[in-house]
Design a protein around this motif. Structure first.
Motif, mmCIF file in Angstrom:
data_model
loop_
_atom_site.group_PDB
_atom_site.id
_atom_site.type_symbol
_atom_site.label_atom_id
_atom_site.label_comp_id
_atom_site.label_asym_id
_atom_site.label_seq_id
_atom_site.Cartn_x
_atom_site.Cartn_y
_atom_site.Cartn_z
ATOM 1 N N SER A 37 -1.395 7.156 8.307
ATOM 2 C CA SER A 37 -1.825 8.242 7.765
ATOM 3 C C SER A 37 -0.233 9.547 8.443
ATOM 4 O O SER A 37 -0.063 10.694 7.920
ATOM 5 C CB SER A 37 -2.717 9.089 9.040
ATOM 6 N N VAL A 38 0.545 8.216 8.875
ATOM 7 C CA VAL A 38 1.604 8.961 9.194
ATOM 8 C C VAL A 38 2.797 8.259 8.347
ATOM 9 O O VAL A 38 3.900 8.579 8.758
ATOM 10 C CB VAL A 38 2.100 8.854 10.478
ATOM 11 N N ARG A 39 2.757 7.861 7.688
ATOM 12 C CA ARG A 39 3.886 6.798 6.599
ATOM 13 C C ARG A 39 4.681 8.448 6.182
ATOM 14 O O ARG A 39 3.873 8.620 5.274
ATOM 15 C CB ARG A 39 2.850 6.223 5.782
ATOM 16 N N PRO A 40 5.536 7.719 5.927
ATOM 17 C CA PRO A 40 6.689 8.722 5.127
ATOM 18 C C PRO A 40 6.172 9.532 3.990
ATOM 19 O O PRO A 40 6.004 10.258 3.128
ATOM 20 C CB PRO A 40 7.868 8.139 5.691
ATOM 21 N N GLU A 41 5.305 8.065 3.236
ATOM 22 C CA GLU A 41 4.817 8.213 1.502
ATOM 23 C C GLU A 41 3.997 8.535 1.471
ATOM 24 O O GLU A 41 3.365 8.767 0.749
ATOM 25 C CB GLU A 41 5.335 6.854 0.842
ATOM 26 N N GLY A 42 3.507 8.754 2.847
ATOM 27 C CA GLY A 42 1.446 9.158 2.101
ATOM 28 C C GLY A 42 0.510 8.362 2.753
ATOM 29 O O GLY A 42 1.494 6.755 2.417
ATOM 30 N N PRO A 43 0.028 8.658 3.339
ATOM 31 C CA PRO A 43 -1.799 7.146 3.523
ATOM 32 C C PRO A 43 -1.780 6.387 2.112
ATOM 33 O O PRO A 43 -1.751 7.749 0.782
ATOM 34 C CB PRO A 43 -2.201 8.030 4.014
ATOM 35 N N PRO A 44 -2.143 5.466 1.550
ATOM 36 C CA PRO A 44 -2.964 5.466 0.982
ATOM 37 C C PRO A 44 -4.366 5.214 0.454
ATOM 38 O O PRO A 44 -4.768 5.720 1.502
ATOM 39 C CB PRO A 44 -2.599 3.511 1.279
ATOM 40 N N HIS A 45 -4.674 4.617 -0.462
ATOM 41 C CA HIS A 45 -6.449 5.215 -0.590
ATOM 42 C C HIS A 45 -6.628 3.205 -0.527
ATOM 43 O O HIS A 45 -6.269 2.557 -0.602
ATOM 44 C CB HIS A 45 -6.607 4.722 -2.116
ATOM 45 N N LEU A 46 -7.496 3.342 1.059
ATOM 46 C CA LEU A 46 -7.706 2.476 1.721
ATOM 47 C C LEU A 46 -9.209 1.506 1.008
ATOM 48 O O LEU A 46 -10.326 2.414 1.328
ATOM 49 C CB LEU A 46 -7.350 2.718 3.330
ATOM 50 N N LYS A 47 -9.054 0.511 1.205
ATOM 51 C CA LYS A 47 -10.660 0.395 1.321
ATOM 52 C C LYS A 47 -11.230 -1.428 2.657
ATOM 53 O O LYS A 47 -9.143 -2.228 1.799
ATOM 54 C CB LYS A 47 -10.760 -0.541 -0.212
ATOM 55 N N ILE A 48 -11.549 -1.392 2.971
ATOM 56 C CA ILE A 48 -11.929 -2.648 3.822
ATOM 57 C C ILE A 48 -13.007 -3.192 3.280
ATOM 58 O O ILE A 48 -14.278 -2.207 3.153
ATOM 59 C CB ILE A 48 -12.251 -1.841 5.360
ATOM 60 N N THR A 49 -13.285 -4.604 3.358
ATOM 61 C CA THR A 49 -14.231 -5.164 2.678
ATOM 62 C C THR A 49 -15.034 -5.644 3.892
ATOM 63 O O THR A 49 -14.375 -6.731 4.714
ATOM 64 C CB THR A 49 -14.450 -5.823 1.894
ATOM 65 N N GLY A 50 -15.872 -5.387 4.648
ATOM 66 C CA GLY A 50 -16.182 -6.017 5.985
ATOM 67 C C GLY A 50 -17.670 -6.995 5.590
ATOM 68 O O GLY A 50 -18.324 -6.809 5.970
ATOM 69 N N ILE A 51 -16.991 -8.351 6.271
ATOM 70 C CA ILE A 51 -17.841 -9.466 5.619
ATOM 71 C C ILE A 51 -17.855 -10.495 7.291
ATOM 72 O O ILE A 51 -17.159 -9.915 8.150
ATOM 73 C CB ILE A 51 -17.303 -10.830 5.196
ATOM 74 N N ASP A 52 -19.618 -9.997 7.663
ATOM 75 C CA ASP A 52 -20.402 -11.233 8.698
ATOM 76 C C ASP A 52 -21.270 -11.673 8.460
ATOM 77 O O ASP A 52 -21.997 -11.762 7.728
ATOM 78 C CB ASP A 52 -20.851 -9.475 9.662
ATOM 79 N N LEU A 53 -21.576 -11.539 9.646
ATOM 80 C CA LEU A 53 -23.078 -12.127 9.722
ATOM 81 C C LEU A 53 -24.603 -11.164 9.519
ATOM 82 O O LEU A 53 -24.089 -9.880 10.207
ATOM 83 C CB LEU A 53 -23.403 -13.450 10.762
#
Length: 220
Positions: A37-53
């Motif tokens: 969130s505080v990157r100099p170039e601004g935050p990216p679009h973030l995707k998280i694919t969470g895999i579990d049982l």
């Protein structure tokens, strides 16, 4: 450490996709979201694919908590939850314009290996990951071999590994008795499973990091 590696590697990327094998409650990701969130170039679009049982309800609940946390820090987060008993068969949806990261924090040791499965799921998983062509793969593993079908080798490995763990707690948890007790109970469950169980009943099957490295290189 893993999040620092990811943060440096994805510098400048506008779309970041993390495929997390064994996400559990997603506790690894708030610190990364905050850093993005505080990157100099601004935050990216973030995707998280969470895999579990399927028997891990925390994995599905993680999505809502992480999405709300990301929103509070001005990060656009897309969360996808996948529950499966066969992680090697899961095919996450990825795109060529994403900076793709594959992550696993100590959970691959619960997968079956060649000692108990004809079609080795660990081999198949790395082949699947290779086909995804990630920019970065980050794995945390317990550096010990306890998957032998023979009692003495895995007993000796468990004794050596967890003796070192217990001794290290004397240094960094000497004053926190509650946390130490919690860690010891966790270790007890793992040790009991390794020493007392065989075949498919043994779900804790850690391997040396060199073995994981060989698997990854063979998969390409």
């Amino acid at each position: 450490f893993a999040n620092d590696v990811i943060l440096r590697a994805c510098a400048g990327a506008r779309r970041v996709h993390i495929v997390d094998y064994g996400i559990f409650c997603g506790h690894q990701w708030p610190s990364l979201i905050k850093a993005l969130s505080v990157r100099p170039e601004g935050p990216p679009h973030l995707k998280i694919t969470g895999i579990d049982l399927p028997m891990v309800p925390e994995a599905t609940q993680a999505g809502q908590r992480l999405t709300e946390y990301a929103r509070s820090h001005g990060v656009q987060l897309e969360f996808c939850s996948i529950q499966s008993n066969s992680w090697e068969t899961v095919q996450p949806v990825t795109h060529s314009n994403e900076f793709l990261v594959v992550n696993s924090n100590g959970r691959l040791q619960n997968m079956k290996d060649e000692w108990v499965a004809i079609n080795n799921p660990r081999k198949l998983l790395f082949e699947r990951i290779s086909k995804m062509s990630p920019k970065l793969v980050v794995m945390t593993v317990g550096n010990s071999s306890m998957s032998s079908p023979f009692f003495l080798p895995k007993f000796e490995a468990a004794l050596e590994y967890y003796t070192a763990k217990m001794e290290s707690m004397d240094a960094w948890l000497s004053d926190d008795l509650e946390q130490r007790s919690l860690m010891e109970k966790t270790f007890q469950k793992v040790i009991m499973n390794v020493v007392a169980c065989d075949g498919l009943d043994q779900v804790e099957r850690p391997e040396k990091y060199k073995t994981w490295d060989v698997r990854a290189k063979r998969a390409g």
